[in-house]
Design a protein around this motif. Sequence first.
Motif, PDB file in Angstrom:
ATOM      1  N   ARG A  10       0.841  -1.195   0.000  1.00 38.41           N
ATOM      2  CA  ARG A  10       0.000   0.000   0.000  1.00 38.41           C
ATOM      3  C   ARG A  10       0.876   1.244   0.000  1.00 38.41           C
ATOM      4  NH1 ARG A  10      -3.418  -1.517   5.167  1.00 38.41           N
ATOM      5  NH2 ARG A  10      -3.268   0.709   5.453  1.00 38.41           N
ATOM      6  N   SER A  11       0.375   2.297  -0.570  1.00 44.87           N
ATOM      7  CA  SER A  11       1.075   3.573  -0.589  1.00 44.87           C
ATOM      8  C   SER A  11       0.829   4.306   0.725  1.00 44.87           C
ATOM      9  CB  SER A  11       0.572   4.426  -1.754  1.00 44.87           C
ATOM     10  OG  SER A  11       0.943   5.774  -1.589  1.00 44.87           O
ATOM     11  N   PHE A  12       1.912   4.705   1.385  1.00 46.91           N
ATOM     12  CA  PHE A  12       1.807   5.434   2.648  1.00 46.91           C
ATOM     13  C   PHE A  12       1.011   6.717   2.459  1.00 46.91           C
ATOM     14  CE2 PHE A  12       3.481   8.761   5.466  1.00 46.91           C
ATOM     15  CZ  PHE A  12       3.210   8.197   6.704  1.00 46.91           C
ATOM     16  N   SER A  13       1.350   7.487   1.444  1.00 49.29           N
ATOM     17  CA  SER A  13       0.675   8.777   1.218  1.00 49.29           C
ATOM     18  C   SER A  13      -0.806   8.603   0.922  1.00 49.29           C
ATOM     19  CB  SER A  13       1.341   9.527   0.068  1.00 49.29           C
ATOM     20  OG  SER A  13       2.658   9.860   0.391  1.00 49.29           O
ATOM     21  N   PHE A  30       8.966   6.270   8.485  1.00 48.19           N
ATOM     22  CA  PHE A  30      10.024   6.283   9.490  1.00 48.19           C
ATOM     23  C   PHE A  30       9.688   7.167  10.688  1.00 48.19           C
ATOM     24  CE2 PHE A  30      12.088   5.443   5.379  1.00 48.19           C
ATOM     25  CZ  PHE A  30      12.484   4.145   5.623  1.00 48.19           C
ATOM     26  N   GLU A  31       8.658   7.982  10.573  1.00 47.35           N
ATOM     27  CA  GLU A  31       8.251   8.856  11.672  1.00 47.35           C
ATOM     28  C   GLU A  31       7.221   8.202  12.586  1.00 47.35           C
ATOM     29  OE1 GLU A  31       7.218  12.815  10.341  1.00 47.35           O
ATOM     30  OE2 GLU A  31       8.585  12.594   8.652  1.00 47.35           O
ATOM     31  N   LEU A  32       6.661   7.086  12.170  1.00 50.03           N
ATOM     32  CA  LEU A  32       5.659   6.398  12.983  1.00 50.03           C
ATOM     33  C   LEU A  32       6.316   5.866  14.247  1.00 50.03           C
ATOM     34  CD1 LEU A  32       3.767   4.439  10.206  1.00 50.03           C
ATOM     35  CD2 LEU A  32       3.034   6.519  11.354  1.00 50.03           C
ATOM     36  N   ASN A  33       5.687   6.126  15.375  1.00 54.96           N
ATOM     37  CA  ASN A  33       6.306   5.747  16.648  1.00 54.96           C
ATOM     38  C   ASN A  33       5.313   5.194  17.664  1.00 54.96           C
ATOM     39  OD1 ASN A  33       4.932   8.056  17.250  1.00 54.96           O
ATOM     40  ND2 ASN A  33       6.721   9.325  17.557  1.00 54.96           N
ATOM     41  N   GLY A  34       4.120   4.854  17.230  1.00 53.89           N
ATOM     42  CA  GLY A  34       3.145   4.266  18.131  1.00 53.89           C
ATOM     43  C   GLY A  34       2.284   5.255  18.893  1.00 53.89           C
ATOM     44  N   VAL A  35       2.506   6.545  18.684  1.00 49.32           N
ATOM     45  CA  VAL A  35       1.781   7.572  19.423  1.00 49.32           C
ATOM     46  C   VAL A  35       0.275   7.513  19.142  1.00 49.32           C
ATOM     47  CG1 VAL A  35       1.425  10.063  19.660  1.00 49.32           C
ATOM     48  CG2 VAL A  35       3.735   9.128  19.658  1.00 49.32           C
ATOM     49  N   LYS A  47       0.317   0.189  12.525  1.00 50.33           N
ATOM     50  CA  LYS A  47       0.907  -1.149  12.620  1.00 50.33           C
ATOM     51  C   LYS A  47       1.443  -1.594  11.260  1.00 50.33           C
ATOM     52  CE  LYS A  47      -0.246  -5.863  13.951  1.00 50.33           C
ATOM     53  NZ  LYS A  47      -1.290  -6.765  14.427  1.00 50.33           N
ATOM     54  N   TYR A  48       0.662  -1.413  10.208  1.00 46.20           N
ATOM     55  CA  TYR A  48       1.064  -1.847   8.870  1.00 46.20           C
ATOM     56  C   TYR A  48       2.321  -1.117   8.399  1.00 46.20           C
ATOM     57  CZ  TYR A  48       0.971  -2.838   3.885  1.00 46.20           C
ATOM     58  OH  TYR A  48       1.314  -3.234   2.615  1.00 46.20           O
ATOM     59  N   PHE A  49       2.325   0.209   8.510  1.00 45.48           N
ATOM     60  CA  PHE A  49       3.441   0.976   7.982  1.00 45.48           C
ATOM     61  C   PHE A  49       4.659   1.001   8.905  1.00 45.48           C
ATOM     62  CE2 PHE A  49       0.015   2.593   5.276  1.00 45.48           C
ATOM     63  CZ  PHE A  49       0.606   2.370   4.044  1.00 45.48           C
ATOM     64  N   SER A  50       4.491   0.589  10.148  1.00 47.41           N
ATOM     65  CA  SER A  50       5.644   0.463  11.042  1.00 47.41           C
ATOM     66  C   SER A  50       6.446  -0.800  10.750  1.00 47.41           C
ATOM     67  CB  SER A  50       5.195   0.444  12.504  1.00 47.41           C
ATOM     68  OG  SER A  50       4.682   1.702  12.866  1.00 47.41           O
ATOM     69  N   ASP A  51       5.813  -1.751  10.068  1.00 49.81           N
ATOM     70  CA  ASP A  51       6.491  -2.985   9.665  1.00 49.81           C
ATOM     71  C   ASP A  51       7.149  -2.721   8.310  1.00 49.81           C
ATOM     72  OD1 ASP A  51       7.318  -5.476   8.839  1.00 49.81           O
ATOM     73  OD2 ASP A  51       5.413  -6.472   9.269  1.00 49.81           O
ATOM     74  N   TYR A  52       8.441  -2.470   8.325  1.00 50.92           N
ATOM     75  CA  TYR A  52       9.150  -2.082   7.106  1.00 50.92           C
ATOM     76  C   TYR A  52       9.136  -3.163   6.033  1.00 50.92           C
ATOM     77  CZ  TYR A  52      10.708   1.624  10.159  1.00 50.92           C
ATOM     78  OH  TYR A  52      10.741   2.671  11.036  1.00 50.92           O
ATOM     79  N   SER A  53       8.917  -4.412   6.416  1.00 49.24           N
ATOM     80  CA  SER A  53       8.866  -5.469   5.408  1.00 49.24           C
ATOM     81  C   SER A  53       7.676  -5.273   4.465  1.00 49.24           C
ATOM     82  CB  SER A  53       8.807  -6.851   6.065  1.00 49.24           C
ATOM     83  OG  SER A  53       7.599  -7.035   6.766  1.00 49.24           O
TER      84      SER A  53
END
Length: 93
Positions: free
Chosen positions: A2-5, A42-47, A71-77
Amino acid sequence: MRSFSAAKDILLSDLDSEIKNNPENEILKSLGRTLKSYESVFELNGVMSEIVVDCLGFEFENGEKLIEFEKYFSDYSNSIRSTELRSLAIILR
């Protein structure tokens, strides 16, 4: 993949609608500002997940979407296009 943006824009639109329906809810506004501030995975931090769980629970329908997004975008894989390389990255975690 999926596209982050694109996912962020959809989630922001949903969250903006929720804010319009609950204009007095400062927690929703804070979540909106936080989400808007993220420029990359890379800025996702669980906040956002912590705010949803601690302050809102699952009282509004977008809470689960925010947690899933983070959760999805924090998993770099998930950003690896190749199925084989993604599988290898998951194994090597």
